[in-house]
Motif scaffolding. Structure first.
Motif, short mmCIF file in Angstrom:
data_model
loop_
_atom_site.label_atom_id
_atom_site.label_comp_id
_atom_site.label_asym_id
_atom_site.label_seq_id
_atom_site.Cartn_x
_atom_site.Cartn_y
_atom_site.Cartn_z
N ASP A 88 0.85 -1.20 0.00
CA ASP A 88 0.00 0.00 0.00
C ASP A 88 0.88 1.25 0.00
O ASP A 88 1.72 1.42 0.88
CB ASP A 88 -0.88 -0.03 1.26
CG ASP A 88 -1.65 1.27 1.46
OD1 ASP A 88 -1.95 1.95 0.46
OD2 ASP A 88 -1.96 1.60 2.63
N THR A 105 -3.91 1.33 5.24
CA THR A 105 -3.46 -0.06 5.19
C THR A 105 -4.38 -0.97 6.00
O THR A 105 -4.67 -2.10 5.59
CB THR A 105 -1.99 -0.17 5.65
OG1 THR A 105 -1.29 0.98 5.19
CG2 THR A 105 -1.33 -1.41 5.09
N LYS A 119 2.96 -1.44 4.18
CA LYS A 119 2.93 -0.05 3.68
C LYS A 119 4.35 0.34 3.29
O LYS A 119 5.28 0.17 4.09
CB LYS A 119 2.42 0.87 4.78
CG LYS A 119 2.02 2.24 4.29
CD LYS A 119 1.25 2.97 5.37
CE LYS A 119 0.47 4.12 4.84
NZ LYS A 119 -0.78 3.72 4.18
N GLY A 145 4.75 -3.21 8.65
CA GLY A 145 3.72 -4.24 8.57
C GLY A 145 4.13 -5.47 9.37
O GLY A 145 5.32 -5.69 9.60
N ASN A 172 2.24 -3.58 12.06
CA ASN A 172 1.02 -2.88 11.64
C ASN A 172 0.74 -1.64 12.51
O ASN A 172 0.08 -0.70 12.05
CB ASN A 172 -0.18 -3.82 11.75
CG ASN A 172 -0.17 -4.92 10.71
OD1 ASN A 172 0.74 -4.98 9.88
ND2 ASN A 172 -1.15 -5.81 10.75
N PHE A 175 1.68 1.82 10.86
CA PHE A 175 1.10 2.35 9.62
C PHE A 175 0.82 3.85 9.72
O PHE A 175 1.08 4.62 8.80
CB PHE A 175 -0.20 1.62 9.26
CG PHE A 175 -0.04 0.18 8.85
CD1 PHE A 175 1.10 -0.26 8.20
CD2 PHE A 175 -1.05 -0.74 9.12
CE1 PHE A 175 1.24 -1.59 7.82
CE2 PHE A 175 -0.93 -2.07 8.73
CZ PHE A 175 0.22 -2.49 8.08
#
Ligand SMILES: NC(=O)c1ccc[n+]([C@@H]2O[C@H](COP(=O)([O-])OP(=O)(O)OC[C@H]3O[C@@H](n4cnc5c(N)ncnc54)[C@H](OP(=O)(O)O)[C@@H]3O)[C@@H](O)[C@H]2O)c1
Length: 205
Positions: A88, A105, A119, A145, A172, A175
């Motif tokens: 992403d 994301t 990402k 991520g 994550n 992000f």
């Protein structure tokens, strides 16, 4: 690698061009195969245009570089993403993003089958993707991520695009930090008058 490019504008076009010239197979995934931004990309080597679902079905890696406001619609339009890696590049700018989400994301993770969503490439301008060289020194990008294999692939593809390094920023939970870092670049470039020909590089000693 077989790479679907969803969003064939500034960012998708710059990365598709770099990767095509490096020998990757590029599948431009578009809503209308007869009328889409980036038609000139078909002059690149190893590049074809398909519908979004067919481009995804044909590829192992999916790059998403559409406006952040379309993140949920785009995620739902991909078809079966089981076992695939999604990268992403999107940023919520000035609060314009997918409704109910603080970053793009997680919106993709929530609306696709795959957990391998990272990402990357969001923290610098598309002009730096077209040319990451600053007077003989290549600049850096960053990736975040939980997906270990997603990050490995993003790091490889960053190097294939000509970046010096692609640093791991974390899982994550990073992000949003990645989007804030993009906003830092946008602020300097656009609002503080530095212009788009600026970039970040991690210095070490
Ligand atoms: N511009 C930068 O320097 C930069 C840098 C880093 C990250 N980003 C982020 O990267 C993303 C793309 O930016 P960009 O400047 O490349 O945008 P852009 O040039 O405007 O291109 C957007 C692309 O998204 C496609 N698109 C729009 N809505 C879609 C939908 N619902 N389904 C499928 N495709 C759709 C458009 O396709 P059509 O031709 O069909 O309209 C077009 O190919 C944004 O989220 C931005 O925040 C931008």
């Amino acid at each position: 690698m077989k790479i679907a490019i969803i969003g064939t504008g500034n960012v998708g076009g710059a990365l598709a061009t770099k990767w095509a010239k490096k020998g990757h197979e590029i599948y431009l995934g578009v809503r209308d195969v007869n009328n889409f931004k980036g038609k000139e990309l078909l002059a690149n080597p190893n590049t074809q245009v398909l519908t979004i679902e067919n481009a995804v079905a044909t590829s192992e890696i999916i790059l998403i570089s559409t406006p952040a406001t379309s993140a949920i619609d785009v995620a739902k339009s991909l078809g079966n993403t089981s076992g695939k890696i999604i990268i992403d590049t999107m940023n919520i700018v000035m609060g314009r993003g997918p409704e109910g989400y603080k970053n793009t994301t997680v919106a993709i993770l929530d609306n696709t089958e795959t957990n391998d969503v990272v990402k990357c490439f969001n923290t610098t301008g598309f002009n730096n993707m077209q040319n990451p060289d600053y007077n003989g020194t290549a600049i850096d990008v960053f990736v975040a991520g939980d997906s270990v294999k997603g990050k490995e692939i993003a790091i490889q593809l960053a190097k294939d695009a000509g970046f010096a390094e692609c640093y791991n920023i974390g899982g994550n939970d990073k992000f949003e930090l990645m989007e804030q870092f993009a906003w830092f670049w946008i602020n300097l470039a656009m609002f503080q008058g530095q212009g788009r020909d600026i970039a970040f590089k991690l210095l070490k000693r």
